[in-house]
Write a protein that holds these residues in place. Structure first.
Motif, PDB file in Angstrom:
ATOM      1  N   ALA A  99      -7.598   0.688  -1.478  1.00  0.00           N
ATOM      2  CA  ALA A  99      -6.262   0.181  -1.842  1.00  0.00           C
ATOM      3  C   ALA A  99      -5.830  -0.940  -0.891  1.00  0.00           C
ATOM      4  O   ALA A  99      -5.209  -1.921  -1.316  1.00  0.00           O
ATOM      5  CB  ALA A  99      -5.245   1.320  -1.833  1.00  0.00           C
TER       6      ALA A  99
ATOM      7  N   ASN B  86     -11.853  -2.543  -8.725  1.00  0.00           N
ATOM      8  CA  ASN B  86     -10.461  -2.356  -8.316  1.00  0.00           C
ATOM      9  C   ASN B  86     -10.001  -3.518  -7.427  1.00  0.00           C
ATOM     10  O   ASN B  86      -8.891  -4.013  -7.565  1.00  0.00           O
ATOM     11  CB  ASN B  86     -10.285  -1.040  -7.553  1.00  0.00           C
ATOM     12  CG  ASN B  86      -9.794   0.088  -8.445  1.00  0.00           C
ATOM     13  OD1 ASN B  86      -8.607   0.173  -8.759  1.00  0.00           O
ATOM     14  ND2 ASN B  86     -10.721   0.943  -8.869  1.00  0.00           N
TER      15      ASN B  86
ATOM     16  N   LEU C  42      -5.283   3.756  -7.383  1.00  0.00           N
ATOM     17  CA  LEU C  42      -6.410   2.934  -7.842  1.00  0.00           C
ATOM     18  C   LEU C  42      -6.588   3.138  -9.342  1.00  0.00           C
ATOM     19  O   LEU C  42      -6.181   4.162  -9.889  1.00  0.00           O
ATOM     20  CB  LEU C  42      -7.699   3.334  -7.115  1.00  0.00           C
ATOM     21  CG  LEU C  42      -7.696   3.111  -5.606  1.00  0.00           C
ATOM     22  CD1 LEU C  42      -9.000   3.631  -5.000  1.00  0.00           C
ATOM     23  CD2 LEU C  42      -7.501   1.644  -5.263  1.00  0.00           C
TER      24      LEU C  42
ATOM     25  N   GLN D 241      -7.796   5.091   0.066  1.00  0.00           N
ATOM     26  CA  GLN D 241      -6.712   4.312   0.657  1.00  0.00           C
ATOM     27  C   GLN D 241      -7.250   3.016   1.264  1.00  0.00           C
ATOM     28  O   GLN D 241      -6.590   1.978   1.206  1.00  0.00           O
ATOM     29  CB  GLN D 241      -5.964   5.154   1.702  1.00  0.00           C
ATOM     30  CG  GLN D 241      -4.640   4.583   2.181  1.00  0.00           C
ATOM     31  CD  GLN D 241      -3.620   4.379   1.081  1.00  0.00           C
ATOM     32  OE1 GLN D 241      -3.891   3.704   0.077  1.00  0.00           O
ATOM     33  NE2 GLN D 241      -2.431   4.936   1.248  1.00  0.00           N
TER      34      GLN D 241
ATOM     35  N   VAL E  39       0.862  -1.175   0.000  1.00  0.00           N
ATOM     36  CA  VAL E  39       0.000   0.000   0.000  1.00  0.00           C
ATOM     37  C   VAL E  39       0.900   1.227   0.000  1.00  0.00           C
ATOM     38  O   VAL E  39       1.791   1.353   0.835  1.00  0.00           O
ATOM     39  CB  VAL E  39      -0.927   0.005   1.237  1.00  0.00           C
ATOM     40  CG1 VAL E  39      -1.761   1.265   1.293  1.00  0.00           C
ATOM     41  CG2 VAL E  39      -1.836  -1.227   1.218  1.00  0.00           C
TER      42      VAL E  39
ATOM     43  N   PHE F 154      -2.674   6.356  -3.618  1.00  0.00           N
ATOM     44  CA  PHE F 154      -3.461   5.123  -3.568  1.00  0.00           C
ATOM     45  C   PHE F 154      -3.378   4.318  -4.856  1.00  0.00           C
ATOM     46  O   PHE F 154      -3.553   3.120  -4.862  1.00  0.00           O
ATOM     47  CB  PHE F 154      -4.906   5.458  -3.211  1.00  0.00           C
ATOM     48  CG  PHE F 154      -5.002   6.759  -2.457  1.00  0.00           C
ATOM     49  CD1 PHE F 154      -4.368   6.894  -1.229  1.00  0.00           C
ATOM     50  CD2 PHE F 154      -5.655   7.860  -2.992  1.00  0.00           C
ATOM     51  CE1 PHE F 154      -4.396   8.100  -0.537  1.00  0.00           C
ATOM     52  CE2 PHE F 154      -5.692   9.061  -2.298  1.00  0.00           C
ATOM     53  CZ  PHE F 154      -5.063   9.184  -1.076  1.00  0.00           C
TER      54      PHE F 154
END
Ligand code: ADP
Length: 273
Positions: free
Chosen positions: A179, A130, A121, A176, A115, A119
Motif C-alpha cells: 500500500a 496494485n 489493496l 501495508q 496510507v 490496506f
C-alpha cells in the motif's frame, strides 16, 4: 460561495514566523462538525518540506478527521488549508470561496499519497498490478514504464520477490508495504499515514515502521497519525498532541514526548506506556 468562513490573515506565500520558506502544508483555524458534533475546533498546523509531523492524541480527538480534511475525503466547515500554496478544495473569486469541481479536487488529491489503517489493496490484482494501476489509469503513464517503476518501488519496500503475489497471499505487514509502494507510485509531494500499523499483529509493526523511516530519511514530507511513541520520538521533526478537537501542545518530540507541559499530554503519554 461556500462556507469556509474565516478570512485568512496569513497568505501561504508569505514567509512563516520562523523565517523559513512557505510551508508545504498550512492549516489555519480548520473546523469540522458531524451532525452538530464539533470534531475539529480550529486546528492550525504548518508542515515544512521534508518534515515528518506526527499527530498524537487519544482516540476520538480528531486526528483522522484532520488528515482526511487535508486530502478532501472530508470537507471542512471553516478555516483554510493550503497544500503547496494551493487552497485545498476551493478557489477564490471576487472575495468569495467557491468549491472546486470534482475534477479539480481529483487533480489536487493526485499529489497526495495516503496510507490507511486497513490496506485496501485490490484483492484481485497482484502486488505489482496494485502498484502500477493508478499511474496508468490516472496519469496515463505507459504500462511498461509503470510496471518497471512498480518493481523498483516493491524493491524499496522490501518486496522485490513478491510482484506476483495476491494480497491474500501476503501478511498484513507485507500488504501495508504494498500500500505504501502504491501511494509512492503517484510520486506524491506529501504522504499521509493514518495509523498505518494499528491493524497489524505486533510482530509485523516493525517492518512497516522501517519502510516509513527510510522514506523520511529520503526527505519525503509526511504527516503520520500514530500511537507508536518510539517512532514519533525518533523520526518526527515535529509532534502535535491533539485532544477533543484542539491542538493542546506541539513542538519537538524531545519536548512534547519527554517533557510535556500540559496535564492532558502527560496523562495521555502515561497511558501509552
Ligand atoms: P481520532 O483519529 O483522533 O481517533 P477521529 O477523527 O477518528 O478521531 O474522530 C473524531 C470524532 O469524530 C469521533 O467522535 C468520531 O466518532 C467522529 N467522526 C469521525 N468521522 C465521522 C463521520 N463520518 N460521521 C460522524 N462522526 C464522525
Amino acid at each position: 460561495p461556500a462556507g469556509a468562513g474565516t478570512t485568512a490573515q496569513a497568505q501561504p506565500n508569505e514567509r512563516s514566523r520562523t523565517g523559513e520558506e512557505q510551508p508545504l502544508v498550512r492549516a489555519l483555524n480548520v473546523m469540522k462538525s458531524f451532525h452538530g458534533n464539533e470534531v475539529l475546533k480550529g486546528i492550525d498546523l504548518d508542515v515544512h518540506r521534508g518534515e515528518v509531523v506526527c499527530l498524537l492524541g487519544p482516540s476520538g480527538s480528531g486526528k483522522t478527521t484532520f488528515l482526511r480534511c487535508i486530502n478532501q475525503l472530508e470537507q471542512i466547515d471553516g478555516g483554510r488549508i493550503w497544500v503547496d500554496g494551493d487552497l485545498v478544495g476551493f478557489r477564490e473569486q471576487g472575495g468569495h470561496l467557491h468549491h472546486l469541481t470534482d475534477k479539480q479536487v481529483a487533480a489536487q488529491r493526485r499529489d497526495i499519497g495516503m496510507v490507511f489503517q486497513r490496506f485496501n489493496l485490490f484483492p484481485h490484482m497482484t502486488a505489482l498490478d496494485n502498484v502500477a494501476e493508478a499511474p496508468v489509469q490516472v496519469k496515463g503513464v505507459g504500462k511498461k514504464e509503470a510496471r518497471a517503476k512498480a518493481r523498483e518501488l516493491l524493491e524499496q519496500v522490501g518486496l522485490g520477490d513478491k510482484p506476483s503475489a495476491y494480497p491474500a497471499q501476503l501478511s498484513g505487514g507485507q500488504q501495508q508495504r504494498v500500500a505504501i509502494a502504491r501511494a509512492l507510485a503517484m510520486e506524491p509531494k506529501l504522504m499521509l499515514f493514518d495509523e498505518p500499523t494499528s491493524a497489524l499483529d505486533p510482530e509485523l509493526v516493525g517492518e512497516v515502521l522501517r519502510v516509513m523511516r527510510e522514506l523520511a530519511q529520503q526527505g519525503m514530507t509526511m504527516i503520520v497519525v500514530t500511537h507508536e511513541m518510539g517512532f514519533a520520538r525518533d523520526v518526527a521533526d515535529h509532534v502535535v498532541f491533539m485532544d477533543a478537537g484542539v491542538v493542546v501542545e506541539e513542538g519537538k518530540p524531545r519536548d512534547v514526548i519527554t517533557n510535556p507541559q500540559h496535564e492532558r499530554t502527560r496523562s495521555f503519554l502515561q497511558r501509552m506506556r
